[in-house]
Design a protein around this motif. Structure first.
Motif, PDB file in Angstrom:
ATOM      1  N   GLU A 107       0.828  -1.204   0.000  1.00  0.00           N
ATOM      2  CA  GLU A 107       0.000   0.000   0.000  1.00  0.00           C
ATOM      3  C   GLU A 107       0.863   1.255   0.000  1.00  0.00           C
ATOM      4  O   GLU A 107       0.520   2.247  -0.664  1.00  0.00           O
ATOM      5  N   MET A 108       1.991   1.230   0.709  1.00  0.00           N
ATOM      6  CA  MET A 108       2.898   2.380   0.700  1.00  0.00           C
ATOM      7  C   MET A 108       3.491   2.585  -0.696  1.00  0.00           C
ATOM      8  O   MET A 108       3.646   3.720  -1.159  1.00  0.00           O
ATOM      9  N   TYR A 109       3.833   1.477  -1.357  1.00  0.00           N
ATOM     10  CA  TYR A 109       4.332   1.592  -2.737  1.00  0.00           C
ATOM     11  C   TYR A 109       3.284   2.221  -3.641  1.00  0.00           C
ATOM     12  O   TYR A 109       3.581   3.138  -4.416  1.00  0.00           O
ATOM     13  N   ARG A 110       2.062   1.744  -3.559  1.00  0.00           N
ATOM     14  CA  ARG A 110       1.004   2.284  -4.421  1.00  0.00           C
ATOM     15  C   ARG A 110       0.738   3.758  -4.122  1.00  0.00           C
ATOM     16  O   ARG A 110       0.521   4.557  -5.044  1.00  0.00           O
ATOM     17  N   SER A 111       0.775   4.147  -2.858  1.00  0.00           N
ATOM     18  CA  SER A 111       0.597   5.557  -2.510  1.00  0.00           C
ATOM     19  C   SER A 111       1.764   6.386  -3.030  1.00  0.00           C
ATOM     20  O   SER A 111       1.574   7.495  -3.559  1.00  0.00           O
ATOM     21  N   GLY A 112       2.984   5.858  -2.889  1.00  0.00           N
ATOM     22  CA  GLY A 112       4.154   6.560  -3.399  1.00  0.00           C
ATOM     23  C   GLY A 112       4.120   6.699  -4.907  1.00  0.00           C
ATOM     24  O   GLY A 112       4.534   7.732  -5.460  1.00  0.00           O
ATOM     25  N   LEU A 113       3.605   5.675  -5.589  1.00  0.00           N
ATOM     26  CA  LEU A 113       3.490   5.736  -7.038  1.00  0.00           C
ATOM     27  C   LEU A 113       2.485   6.807  -7.457  1.00  0.00           C
ATOM     28  O   LEU A 113       2.738   7.571  -8.399  1.00  0.00           O
ATOM     29  N   THR A 114       1.363   6.867  -6.769  1.00  0.00           N
ATOM     30  CA  THR A 114       0.372   7.901  -7.080  1.00  0.00           C
ATOM     31  C   THR A 114       0.979   9.297  -6.923  1.00  0.00           C
ATOM     32  O   THR A 114       0.786  10.172  -7.781  1.00  0.00           O
ATOM     33  N   ALA A 115       1.722   9.495  -5.833  1.00  0.00           N
ATOM     34  CA  ALA A 115       2.354  10.795  -5.610  1.00  0.00           C
ATOM     35  C   ALA A 115       3.382  11.099  -6.692  1.00  0.00           C
ATOM     36  O   ALA A 115       3.479  12.233  -7.188  1.00  0.00           O
ATOM     37  N   ALA A 116       4.165  10.091  -7.093  1.00  0.00           N
ATOM     38  CA  ALA A 116       5.182  10.302  -8.135  1.00  0.00           C
ATOM     39  C   ALA A 116       4.538  10.618  -9.478  1.00  0.00           C
ATOM     40  O   ALA A 116       5.029  11.474 -10.229  1.00  0.00           O
ATOM     41  N   LEU A 117       3.447   9.957  -9.808  1.00  0.00           N
ATOM     42  CA  LEU A 117       2.757  10.243 -11.065  1.00  0.00           C
ATOM     43  C   LEU A 117       2.147  11.642 -11.046  1.00  0.00           C
ATOM     44  O   LEU A 117       2.097  12.327 -12.078  1.00  0.00           O
ATOM     45  N   THR A 171      21.649   7.151 -10.408  1.00  0.00           N
ATOM     46  CA  THR A 171      22.241   7.972 -11.464  1.00  0.00           C
ATOM     47  C   THR A 171      21.210   8.945 -12.033  1.00  0.00           C
ATOM     48  O   THR A 171      21.451  10.151 -12.093  1.00  0.00           O
ATOM     49  N   LEU A 172      20.058   8.440 -12.421  1.00  0.00           N
ATOM     50  CA  LEU A 172      19.018   9.296 -12.987  1.00  0.00           C
ATOM     51  C   LEU A 172      18.206  10.009 -11.912  1.00  0.00           C
ATOM     52  O   LEU A 172      17.505  10.986 -12.212  1.00  0.00           O
ATOM     53  N   ARG A 173      18.290   9.524 -10.686  1.00  0.00           N
ATOM     54  CA  ARG A 173      17.605  10.134  -9.529  1.00  0.00           C
ATOM     55  C   ARG A 173      16.090  10.254  -9.751  1.00  0.00           C
ATOM     56  O   ARG A 173      15.478  11.270  -9.431  1.00  0.00           O
ATOM     57  N   LEU A 174      15.529   9.213 -10.283  1.00  0.00           N
ATOM     58  CA  LEU A 174      14.083   9.148 -10.479  1.00  0.00           C
ATOM     59  C   LEU A 174      13.437   8.404  -9.312  1.00  0.00           C
ATOM     60  O   LEU A 174      14.057   7.533  -8.697  1.00  0.00           O
ATOM     61  N   PRO A 175      12.183   8.715  -8.994  1.00  0.00           N
ATOM     62  CA  PRO A 175      11.501   7.992  -7.914  1.00  0.00           C
ATOM     63  C   PRO A 175      11.482   6.489  -8.176  1.00  0.00           C
ATOM     64  O   PRO A 175      11.126   6.044  -9.278  1.00  0.00           O
ATOM     65  N   TRP A 176      11.856   5.728  -7.160  1.00  0.00           N
ATOM     66  CA  TRP A 176      11.949   4.283  -7.361  1.00  0.00           C
ATOM     67  C   TRP A 176      10.597   3.682  -7.718  1.00  0.00           C
ATOM     68  O   TRP A 176      10.535   2.687  -8.463  1.00  0.00           O
ATOM     69  N   GLU A 177       9.509   4.272  -7.205  1.00  0.00           N
ATOM     70  CA  GLU A 177       8.186   3.730  -7.490  1.00  0.00           C
ATOM     71  C   GLU A 177       7.864   3.791  -8.983  1.00  0.00           C
ATOM     72  O   GLU A 177       7.184   2.908  -9.509  1.00  0.00           O
ATOM     73  N   LEU A 178       8.344   4.835  -9.676  1.00  0.00           N
ATOM     74  CA  LEU A 178       8.117   4.919 -11.119  1.00  0.00           C
ATOM     75  C   LEU A 178       8.864   3.813 -11.855  1.00  0.00           C
ATOM     76  O   LEU A 178       8.380   3.282 -12.858  1.00  0.00           O
ATOM     77  N   GLY A 179      10.048   3.462 -11.367  1.00  0.00           N
ATOM     78  CA  GLY A 179      10.795   2.368 -11.981  1.00  0.00           C
ATOM     79  C   GLY A 179      10.140   1.025 -11.743  1.00  0.00           C
ATOM     80  O   GLY A 179      10.029   0.189 -12.650  1.00  0.00           O
ATOM     81  N   ALA A 180       9.674   0.811 -10.504  1.00  0.00           N
ATOM     82  CA  ALA A 180       8.973  -0.442 -10.201  1.00  0.00           C
ATOM     83  C   ALA A 180       7.713  -0.556 -11.055  1.00  0.00           C
ATOM     84  O   ALA A 180       7.366  -1.649 -11.531  1.00  0.00           O
ATOM     85  N   PRO A 192       3.692  -8.373  -7.425  1.00  0.00           N
ATOM     86  CA  PRO A 192       3.840  -7.354  -6.395  1.00  0.00           C
ATOM     87  C   PRO A 192       4.986  -7.617  -5.428  1.00  0.00           C
ATOM     88  O   PRO A 192       5.703  -6.677  -5.046  1.00  0.00           O
ATOM     89  N   ALA A 193       5.177  -8.861  -5.017  1.00  0.00           N
ATOM     90  CA  ALA A 193       6.202  -9.140  -4.014  1.00  0.00           C
ATOM     91  C   ALA A 193       7.609  -9.015  -4.594  1.00  0.00           C
ATOM     92  O   ALA A 193       8.413  -8.191  -4.155  1.00  0.00           O
ATOM     93  N   SER A 194       7.941  -9.834  -5.588  1.00  0.00           N
ATOM     94  CA  SER A 194       9.308  -9.844  -6.132  1.00  0.00           C
ATOM     95  C   SER A 194       9.698  -8.481  -6.685  1.00  0.00           C
ATOM     96  O   SER A 194      10.827  -8.007  -6.481  1.00  0.00           O
ATOM     97  N   ASN A 195       8.780  -7.841  -7.393  1.00  0.00           N
ATOM     98  CA  ASN A 195       9.109  -6.577  -8.033  1.00  0.00           C
ATOM     99  C   ASN A 195       9.256  -5.452  -7.005  1.00  0.00           C
ATOM    100  O   ASN A 195      10.280  -4.754  -6.968  1.00  0.00           O
ATOM    101  N   THR A 196       8.277  -5.276  -6.166  1.00  0.00           N
ATOM    102  CA  THR A 196       8.317  -4.187  -5.190  1.00  0.00           C
ATOM    103  C   THR A 196       9.484  -4.347  -4.234  1.00  0.00           C
ATOM    104  O   THR A 196      10.244  -3.398  -3.991  1.00  0.00           O
ATOM    105  N   LEU A 197       9.664  -5.538  -3.694  1.00  0.00           N
ATOM    106  CA  LEU A 197      10.704  -5.733  -2.694  1.00  0.00           C
ATOM    107  C   LEU A 197      12.085  -5.749  -3.318  1.00  0.00           C
ATOM    108  O   LEU A 197      13.063  -5.338  -2.685  1.00  0.00           O
ATOM    109  N   GLY A 198      12.204  -6.185  -4.582  1.00  0.00           N
ATOM    110  CA  GLY A 198      13.483  -6.104  -5.281  1.00  0.00           C
ATOM    111  C   GLY A 198      13.930  -4.664  -5.477  1.00  0.00           C
ATOM    112  O   GLY A 198      15.103  -4.327  -5.262  1.00  0.00           O
TER     113      GLY A 198
END
Length: 414
Positions: A107-117, A171-180, A192-198
């Motif tokens: 849920e924190m990842y999804r909230s962080g992704l919404t904020a990054a978008l 290097t690119l200093r982009l929000p990690w949530e956008l990369g995930a 969700p597990a392997s990708n988010t936690l990786g």
């Protein structure tokens, strides 16, 4: 459910059928021992992933199960010889178990992704940098190659994923949530597990203070000299974020054999044998399709095609044991109506770990309960055995692998 046309390049690399998965497993098994241990970190690019199994898209959707893969490999190699590969299989189980006990992280990842978008929409510089990274137009040759390979093939070597995530974050200093999210929109094996936690591990959020830094010499060595990118970050300062509480694993559902029952399959588990053993004569079967919910943005066509074709494959192979088949549904309301129309008083479905399917099943259960229909989520013995040990880091979990392997023969039909 009739046949459909798959995206050609992806279909060639990863046909979404169990037959293709078994053929790939058969080819890999002889190399799962010393060959894998020696060469698994080498990335020779698209068409050159000969030293890893490339079974992950099939395991992610369980066209093959972990038990099947482990039994096949250990039928050829000793646990010691195949130790590195066995550990890789259990990494997937470990990540799932860890997230299952800390669902707030998703849920924190999804909230962080919404904020990054939201930031992407308001900050033109971030929007350009994000678009360049996703399009493989950063000027960092290795990174751009991997971005394009992912978009075209739906797959990346695991070592390339680590390099890519490190460059994205440090290097690119982009929000990690956008990369995930970029991975989740394109990876055939993204979950969700392997990708988010990786991604959290690379960023220093998963193992606090421990980051992964992509280094030009390491990339050169393990890509066979294809790349030695310039301008990479030389330090990787860990990101910061809140901790998540650990909760107890949810209880396992039990089938009431006296109730008229239908089956519901979803893309977290497309091997229904263990359901059919519990429900030998279902009234019917439908499919829950949440692939478009893996991201708030559009997922890649090849990902939608893979999931759709995998469901067609399952329906075709198991048609004699699934009762009346109903097409996949994306809306919970449509599933609730289907359940009501079957006359079932019980719907049995594979347990869905944290992610879109689990969220949809929670909503469906509320609808069904209102109609007096039970929803039973059956968890595989493999997961029930492994997940409780995913309480801390992988190295503590790893100590349990010999005992987990010893129980393989007790897992039963897959």
């Amino acid at each position: 459910m009739g046949p459909r046309i798959m995206t050609q390049s992806i279909a060639t690399d990863f046909p979404a059928t169990r037959t293709a998965a078994l053929e790939r497993l058969s080819r890999f098994v002889p190399h799962a021992g010393a060959d894998y241990a020696r060469m698994r970190n080498h990335d020779f690019g698209a068409g050159g992933h000969r030293h890893v199994s490339t079974l992950s898209p099939y395991l992610r959707h369980r066209l093959l199960t972990e038990a099947e893969v482990l039994e096949a490999v250990l039928g050829r190699h000793s646990p010691q010889a195949a130790e590195k590969f066995v550990q890789e299989v259990y990494w997937r189980s470990y990540w799932k178990g860890w997230l299952e006990q800390r669902p707030a992280v998703w849920e924190m990842y999804r909230s962080g992704l919404t904020a990054a978008l939201d930031q992407v929409q308001t900050q033109s510089g971030l929007r350009r940098a994000w678009a360049d990274a996703c399009g493989g137009q950063t000027g960092i040759d290795a990174f751009d190659h991997w971005a394009q390979e992912l978009r075209q093939r739906g797959y990346l070597h695991n070592h390339a994923r680590m390099w890519f995530a490190s460059i994205w974050i440090f290097t690119l200093r982009l929000p990690w949530e956008l990369g995930a999210d970029f991975f989740m929109r394109h990876l055939l094996d993204g979950d969700p597990a392997s990708n988010t936690l990786g991604w959290r591990w690379v960023a220093g959020l998963q193992t606090r203070g421990k980051t992964y830094l992509a280094r030009p010499d390491n990339i050169e060595t393990y890509t066979g000299g294809r790349f030695r990118p310039k301008g990479l970050a030389t330090v990787a300062i860990p990101l910061d974020g809140p901790e998540a509480p650990r909760i107890a694993l949810p209880s396992v559902g039990q089938v009431d054999r006296d109730l008229p029952t239908a089956l519901l399959l979803h893309d977290d588990d497309l091997s229904p044998g263990y359901l059919c053993d519990q429900v030998p004569a279902p009234l019917g079967t439908s499919f829950l399709s949440t692939v478009t919910e893996r991201s708030p943005l559009h997922v890649a066509p090849h990902l939608e095609s893979f999931v759709s074709d995998a469901m067609v494959d399952v329906a075709t192979r198991w048609k004699d044991r699934l009762g009346e088949l109903s097409p996949p549904k994306q809306q919970v309301e449509a599933l609730a109506l289907w359940a009501h129309e079957t006359g079932a008083r019980q719907i049995v479905t594979p347990y869905a770990p944290v992610g879109p399917n689990a969220r949809a099943l929670d909503a469906l259960e509320r609808h069904l309960t209102h109609d007096g229909i039970r929803l039973v989520r059956l968890r595989r013995a493999h997961d029930s055995a492994a997940w409780p040990h995913a309480t801390h880091g992988f190295f503590k979990f790893k100590d349990k692998i010999p005992a987990l392997l010893g129980a393989l023969k007790g897992i039963g039909p897959v």
